[in-house]
Enzyme design. Structure first.
Site, mmCIF file in Angstrom:
data_model
loop_
_atom_site.group_PDB
_atom_site.id
_atom_site.type_symbol
_atom_site.label_atom_id
_atom_site.label_comp_id
_atom_site.label_asym_id
_atom_site.label_seq_id
_atom_site.Cartn_x
_atom_site.Cartn_y
_atom_site.Cartn_z
ATOM 1 N N GLY A 260 0.835 -1.212 0.000
ATOM 2 C CA GLY A 260 0.000 0.000 0.000
ATOM 3 C C GLY A 260 0.856 1.243 0.000
ATOM 4 O O GLY A 260 2.022 1.207 -0.408
ATOM 5 N N CYS A 267 0.666 4.453 16.014
ATOM 6 C CA CYS A 267 1.639 3.587 16.698
ATOM 7 C C CYS A 267 2.871 3.234 15.870
ATOM 8 O O CYS A 267 3.997 3.531 16.281
ATOM 9 C CB CYS A 267 0.968 2.292 17.133
ATOM 10 S SG CYS A 267 -0.216 2.561 18.427
#
Ligand code: UDX
Length: 437
Positions: A260, A267
């Site tokens: 992607g 995080c």
């Protein structure tokens, strides 16, 4: 059990709601009065599937929400779930957690209980023992391991699955010393989560496990993203087929191999920077981790170069960004790659329209009137020169030739390969898929 939870973000609010639903008397504390009021009224300040339902149920049972720390004085267990955001230099910001444990220390001073303090916030190895424990002892005038317990208990929940992960974690880590408090904690967790492995270890190891976990996930993503960029340059190659095949090897595993635009969220990017920083500070070579981060930082350029290849100059073109949340089923845009892309495109004088099913309000807070916000997918695509799919919202799977009808150029760039199997009019390019031959 009387349980106090300090900090009502994703982790704290999910934990408060789940524990109270299970029948514990829970007091959720947050210093933000407005947020407390909202939560008390059964409204979650963040979009998270199942959270509001669980919260409402918990409020009917035994969940109390307040900004008043003194309410935790009868608690047997206190979970610290405040944020540890990133500073500009990559280190983590400890001011919020220090403030929270100072307040807890003052409560330990007056309580007749011997509470256990669980540190769930992500902190670099050594923080619990060297910073948090001394604050608690100083403020309370009591001794850790004797009059109160302190345990590092990192959290692994994923946003968009927060309730599921809180109810059914894959592991429970308890870091600390071998005392009656550790035994109590172990008994509590094994009763709550049958058959979930409980790892008992030292403070520093528990803290390190959290960073190891997230940096390994980041590694898998950067690995597949780099392979994706190679596949994209091989005619007929498809990174998803490569990922599915290697994922069948049990030594590799199929999860976290979706190529992607790079990992985002609150995080993974923050933890990678903190670990690189910390590794360097203890004299370790972090070249590998730095390469994982660099691959992630550069991945967005793969989308921009695809756009430039197809559109030529981007200046004054209207481009539609589909999805601003860092992943689907959340309204969280923190460190979202989509936000980074919009910032870069604005520098190239691109006219931007965005659509996201849940994250538009948060997006408005960043860009104000610099971009156009659309209430529907179709209006977002209207008169657009290109559309870029950034977040895998289910809704985007429904894109059809009809949806593209009013586009100026029927050009779709798909960073998640959601439409790869569809026959669409116009041009379609996906990250990780080579040109058809
Ligand atoms: C992560 C960890 O998964 C979780 O254990 C930890 O407690 C907090 O950080 P979260 O930030 O909610 O959770 O999101 P996650 O599902 O891990 O996704 C992070 C980013 O990686 C997203 O931007 C996502 O789109 C991207 N990602 C994930 C990929 O690009 N490919 C994948 O295969 C998986």
């Amino acid at each position: 059990m009387n349980i106090g939870i300090i900090g009502l973000g994703f982790v704290g609010l999910s934990l408060s709601s789940v524990l109270a639903s299970k029948g514990h008397a829970v007091i959720g504390i947050d210093t933000d009065k407005k947020k407390c009021l909202e939560i008390r009224n059964g409204k979650s300040p963040i979009y998270e599937p199942d959270l509001e339902k669980t919260l409402k149920n918990a409020l009917k049972k035994s969940l109390k929400i307040s900004d008043n720390f003194s309410l935790i004085k009868n608690c047997d267990m206190i979970f610290v779930t405040v944020g540890t955001p990133q500073k500009i230099n990559g280190e983590i910001e400890l001011s919020m957690i220090k403030k929270a444990v100072k307040s807890i220390g003052k409560i330990i001073k007056i309580t007749k209980k011997n509470p256990i303090i669980f540190i769930k916030s992500t902190v670099i190895p050594g923080t619990t023992k060297k910073i948090i424990l001394p604050i608690l002892e100083k403020e309370s005038g009591k001794t850790a391991d004797k009059e109160f317990g302190i345990i590092s208990n990192p959290e692994f929940l994923q946003e968009s699955n927060a309730i599921r992960d809180t109810k059914c974690p894959h592991v429970i880590i308890l870091g600390g010393t071998n005392t009656k408090y550790m035994k109590r904690a172990k008994a509590f967790f094994s009763k709550m989560h049958h058959n979930v492995p409980i790892i008992i270890t030292k403070y520093q190891t528990a803290e390190m496990i959290k960073y190891a976990n997230n940096s390994f996930l980041a590694t898998k993503i950067s690995f597949i993203n780099q392979l994706s960029n190679i596949c994209q340059n091989i005619p007929d190659a498809d990174v998803d087929d490569v990922a599915s095949a290697i994922g069948l090897d049990p030594r590799i595993g199929k999860l976290f191999l979706s190529a992607g635009p790079g990992y985002g969220g609150s995080c993974l990017p923050k933890d990678m920077s903190a670990l690189i920083n910390f590794g360097g500070s203890v004299g370790a070579d972090t070249a590998f981790l730095k390469a994982v981060k660099k691959t992630n930082d550069e991945q967005i350029n793969s989308i921009i170069s695809l756009m430039k290849k197809r559109l030529g100059s981007l200046s004054n073109k209207k481009i539609t960004i589909l999805g601003t949340a860092f992943k689907p089923n959340t309204d969280d845009i923190r460190d979202s790659k989509s936000i980074e892309l919009i910032k870069k495109l604005l520098k190239n004088k691109v006219k931007i329209s965005v659509y996201d099913p849940k994250a538009l309000e948060n997006t408005k807070r960043i860009f104000g009137n610099k971009i156009v916000y659309s209430k529907s997918l179709t209006s977002a695509l209207d008169k657009s020169h290109a559309a870029i799919i950034m977040t895998q919202w289910k809704q985007f799977e429904l894109i059809s030739n009809k949806s593209l009808h009013n586009m100026k150029n029927k050009l779709i760039i798909d960073s998640r390969r959601m439409l790869a199997k569809k026959e669409l009019d116009g041009e379609y390019y996906a990250i990780g898929i080579g040109e058809k031959r």
